[in-house]
Design a protein around this motif. Structure first.
Motif, PDB file in Angstrom:
ATOM      1  N   GLY A 244      55.322  33.668 -55.263  1.00 46.88           N
ATOM      2  CA  GLY A 244      55.029  34.926 -54.764  1.00 46.88           C
ATOM      3  C   GLY A 244      53.533  34.891 -54.083  1.00 46.88           C
ATOM      4  N   MET A 245      52.577  33.987 -54.483  1.00 48.88           N
ATOM      5  CA  MET A 245      51.195  34.065 -53.762  1.00 48.88           C
ATOM      6  C   MET A 245      51.486  33.347 -52.369  1.00 48.88           C
ATOM      7  N   THR A 246      52.448  32.171 -52.247  1.00 53.20           N
ATOM      8  CA  THR A 246      52.540  31.731 -50.963  1.00 53.20           C
ATOM      9  C   THR A 246      53.409  32.640 -50.106  1.00 53.20           C
ATOM     10  N   LEU A 247      54.444  33.609 -50.457  1.00 50.28           N
ATOM     11  CA  LEU A 247      54.840  34.687 -49.776  1.00 50.28           C
ATOM     12  C   LEU A 247      53.897  35.675 -49.234  1.00 50.28           C
ATOM     13  N   ALA A 248      52.999  35.898 -50.264  1.00 45.90           N
ATOM     14  CA  ALA A 248      51.866  37.251 -49.831  1.00 45.90           C
ATOM     15  C   ALA A 248      51.042  36.636 -48.891  1.00 45.90           C
ATOM     16  N   GLY A 249      50.741  35.279 -48.809  1.00 38.69           N
ATOM     17  CA  GLY A 249      49.761  34.601 -47.796  1.00 38.69           C
ATOM     18  C   GLY A 249      50.290  34.898 -46.415  1.00 38.69           C
ATOM     19  N   ARG A 250      51.564  35.051 -46.398  1.00 37.45           N
ATOM     20  CA  ARG A 250      52.356  35.079 -44.980  1.00 37.45           C
ATOM     21  C   ARG A 250      52.667  36.351 -44.611  1.00 37.45           C
ATOM     22  N   LEU A 251      52.054  37.486 -45.292  1.00 39.30           N
ATOM     23  CA  LEU A 251      52.247  38.961 -44.858  1.00 39.30           C
ATOM     24  C   LEU A 251      51.533  39.252 -43.608  1.00 39.30           C
ATOM     25  N   PRO A 252      52.137  39.736 -42.598  1.00 39.86           N
ATOM     26  CA  PRO A 252      51.420  40.051 -41.309  1.00 39.86           C
ATOM     27  C   PRO A 252      50.057  40.982 -41.454  1.00 39.86           C
ATOM     28  N   ASP A 253      50.275  41.886 -42.340  1.00 37.20           N
ATOM     29  CA  ASP A 253      48.880  42.771 -42.430  1.00 37.20           C
ATOM     30  C   ASP A 253      47.974  42.001 -43.567  1.00 37.20           C
ATOM     31  N   LYS A 254      47.015  41.633 -43.071  1.00 38.58           N
ATOM     32  CA  LYS A 254      46.190  40.671 -43.671  1.00 38.58           C
ATOM     33  C   LYS A 254      45.301  41.170 -44.920  1.00 38.58           C
ATOM     34  N   ARG A 255      45.161  42.605 -44.750  1.00 39.98           N
ATOM     35  CA  ARG A 255      44.624  43.502 -45.992  1.00 39.98           C
ATOM     36  C   ARG A 255      45.653  43.488 -46.970  1.00 39.98           C
ATOM     37  N   GLU A 256      46.890  43.772 -46.667  1.00 37.88           N
ATOM     38  CA  GLU A 256      47.971  43.681 -47.838  1.00 37.88           C
ATOM     39  C   GLU A 256      48.401  42.318 -48.212  1.00 37.88           C
ATOM     40  N   ALA A 257      48.065  41.451 -47.318  1.00 42.21           N
ATOM     41  CA  ALA A 257      48.353  39.992 -47.739  1.00 42.21           C
ATOM     42  C   ALA A 257      47.474  39.518 -48.732  1.00 42.21           C
ATOM     43  N   ARG A 258      46.130  39.933 -48.539  1.00 40.78           N
ATOM     44  CA  ARG A 258      45.131  39.563 -49.410  1.00 40.78           C
ATOM     45  C   ARG A 258      45.107  40.244 -51.009  1.00 40.78           C
ATOM     46  N   LYS A 259      45.578  41.610 -50.789  1.00 45.63           N
ATOM     47  CA  LYS A 259      45.998  42.364 -51.929  1.00 45.63           C
ATOM     48  C   LYS A 259      47.020  41.734 -52.973  1.00 45.63           C
ATOM     49  N   GLU A 260      48.112  41.358 -52.350  1.00 44.25           N
ATOM     50  CA  GLU A 260      49.415  40.763 -52.904  1.00 44.25           C
ATOM     51  C   GLU A 260      49.225  39.618 -53.442  1.00 44.25           C
ATOM     52  N   ALA A 261      48.522  38.552 -52.538  1.00 39.92           N
ATOM     53  CA  ALA A 261      48.361  37.469 -52.916  1.00 39.92           C
ATOM     54  C   ALA A 261      47.340  37.297 -54.255  1.00 39.92           C
ATOM     55  N   ASP A 262      46.392  38.108 -54.008  1.00 39.79           N
ATOM     56  CA  ASP A 262      45.334  38.314 -55.494  1.00 39.79           C
ATOM     57  C   ASP A 262      46.062  38.335 -56.705  1.00 39.79           C
ATOM     58  N   ARG A 263      46.982  39.424 -56.418  1.00 37.61           N
ATOM     59  CA  ARG A 263      47.806  39.987 -57.590  1.00 37.61           C
ATOM     60  C   ARG A 263      48.659  38.901 -58.224  1.00 37.61           C
ATOM     61  N   HIS A 264      49.375  38.203 -57.261  1.00 37.80           N
ATOM     62  CA  HIS A 264      50.172  36.882 -58.065  1.00 37.80           C
ATOM     63  C   HIS A 264      49.276  35.774 -58.494  1.00 37.80           C
ATOM     64  N   ILE A 265      47.985  35.638 -57.457  1.00 32.49           N
ATOM     65  CA  ILE A 265      46.951  34.362 -58.501  1.00 32.49           C
ATOM     66  C   ILE A 265      46.786  34.857 -59.596  1.00 32.49           C
ATOM     67  N   ARG A 266      46.471  36.064 -60.064  1.00 31.85           N
ATOM     68  CA  ARG A 266      46.000  36.497 -61.309  1.00 31.85           C
ATOM     69  C   ARG A 266      46.991  36.571 -62.394  1.00 31.85           C
ATOM     70  N   SER A 267      48.278  36.928 -61.831  1.00 31.84           N
ATOM     71  CA  SER A 267      49.431  36.691 -62.861  1.00 31.84           C
ATOM     72  C   SER A 267      49.925  35.299 -63.023  1.00 31.84           C
ATOM     73  N   ALA A 268      49.731  34.334 -62.177  1.00 39.30           N
ATOM     74  CA  ALA A 268      50.024  33.121 -62.360  1.00 39.30           C
ATOM     75  C   ALA A 268      48.949  32.182 -63.354  1.00 39.30           C
TER      76      ALA A 268
END
Length: 398
Positions: A244-268
């Motif tokens: 999930g964090m790898t996928l999130a880091g590739r989202l086109p919207d960088k603000r959304e990418a950071r939010k989603e990546a951080d969510r998966h990082i915390r969960s992992a």
């Protein structure tokens, strides 16, 4: 370990030039359609900037191409065409157990050999052993019809996916994941289902469809939390959040990418804490705190946060100690990407050398390793002995 043959495969940045010209597009036209700056595209094409996965996906969309197609398929190594054909035939015969079932002990030993080849990034030997391993695993699963046998077969399919995805052979990768999911469904094991969901999300990653991939991950996490408990639940949730964090880091919207990546990082991280701080081997995968760090590092690089990535540790070798080469070498490639972004060409070259020395077969097929080498060699206007050495090691012209 063999470095395999010298390759003429283009680097990702070079591939963009060919793809653009094939479609009769100017740099300005492609940049506008992809919603990136003309300056960035120009720098990528001349070798002054590395093509990142996010930009590659953006360039692919207006050309009707997947991320894997923009990065470029790796050609099969010399002398391995027969093994690849045999592997494809074994995949077709998924419900035709035409081999004699191997004794479980002998099959288990061959599985362990395949795991070792994968850990060492020895794709050449792995490609040789997979066809027989797949046929024997198929026969054993049909004969025993036990959860253990079907889960073992699913792991073989997962390894086929891994080999195919590394080469960007996405037709083979998709088929392997479909067969993996089928094997898991024959005798359901929730942990095997989590790994299958992780690999399926990986196909979306390679195609550049990160939103759907994230949907597969979130559904897999919900299934794991509902059907598993204790250590197995933590393993499954961690594995899926790494994807999930790898996928999130590739989202086109960088603000959304950071939010989603951080969510998966915390969960992992939370799941890896439940594993007691130790990394475990689960169906050919590594899961735990160290692998979570490696994915965290890579995700920050993908997000365009190279200083934060490098700031995660002041002892990168120590942070990676004990992980298999399949995780350590790509992390060094990501460190090279980060240093290149920060203008440290010598540091980028040093980390690239570390990666390729420990996994020479990776040098031929890893898209970002090849791309970083292209840019570093372009920026070093005068030849360096280390560049010439890596050129010979990887088979990439300098």
């Amino acid at each position: 370990m063999s470095t395999m043959r010298t390759t003429t495969d283009p680097s990702p940045g070079e591939n963009v030039i060919a793809l653009r010209k094939e479609r009769g597009l100017t740099q300005a036209q492609l940049a506008r359609k992809a919603d990136i700056s003309l300056s960035l595209l120009s720098k990528i094409e001349v070798g002054d900037r590395a093509l990142t996965p996010a930009v590659a996906a953006a360039l692919g969309r207006p050309m009707g191409l997947t991320l894997a197609e923009v990065l470029g398929k790796a050609t099969v190594a010399k002398g391995k065409g027969h093994s690849l054909a045999a592997l494809r035939a074994a995949l077709r015969d998924y419900d035709l157990p035409d081999a004699e079932p191997a004794a479980e002990r002998r099959f288990g030993a061959r599985m362990e050999t395949a795991r070792e080849y994968r850990k060492r990034f020895n794709v050449s030997r792995l490609l040789d052993v997979l066809p027989r391993l797949l046929r024997e695993g198929t026969a054993l699963a049909h004969a025993a019809h036990s959860a253990a046998a079907w889960t073992a077969l699913a792991e073989v399919y997962s390894t086929v996916y891994w080999v195919a995805a590394r080469h960007r052979w996405m037709d083979l990768a998709e088929l392997a994941v479909a067969r993996q999911t089928w094997a898991v469904q024959q005798h359901t094991t929730p942990l095997g289902a989590a790994v299958a969901a992780r690999d399926r999300a990986g196909t979306y990653l390679n195609f550049g469809d990160v939103e759907r991939g994230l949907g597969v991950v979130d559904r897999g996490i919900a299934d794991a939390q509902r059907s598993l408990h204790g250590t197995e639940r933590d393993m499954a949730v961690c594995i899926l959040n790494l994807r999930g964090m790898t996928l999130a880091g590739r989202l086109p919207d960088k603000r959304e990418a950071r939010k989603e990546a951080d969510r998966h990082i915390r969960s992992a991280r939370a799941a890896s804490d439940g594993l007691g701080g130790e990394d475990h081997q689960v169906l050919g995968l590594t899961v735990g705190a160290q692998n979570t760090f490696a994915h965290h590092f890579a995700t920050y690089v993908d997000l365009g946060r190279p200083d934060e990535a490098l700031g995660l540790t002041d002892d990168l070798p120590g942070a990676l100690a004990g992980l298999p080469v399949t995780r350590v070498a790509p992390t060094y490639v990501n460190a090279a990407r980060a240093q290149l972004d920060l203008g440290d060409r010598d540091g980028a070259l040093a980390h690239l050398a570390l990666a390729w020395d420990m996994a020479p077969q990776m040098a031929r097929i890893h898209p970002m390793g090849r791309e970083v080498f292209r840019v570093v060699s372009s920026l070093h206007r005068r030849g360096k002995p280390e560049l010439l050495r890596l050129s010979k090691l990887s088979g990439i012209a300098f």
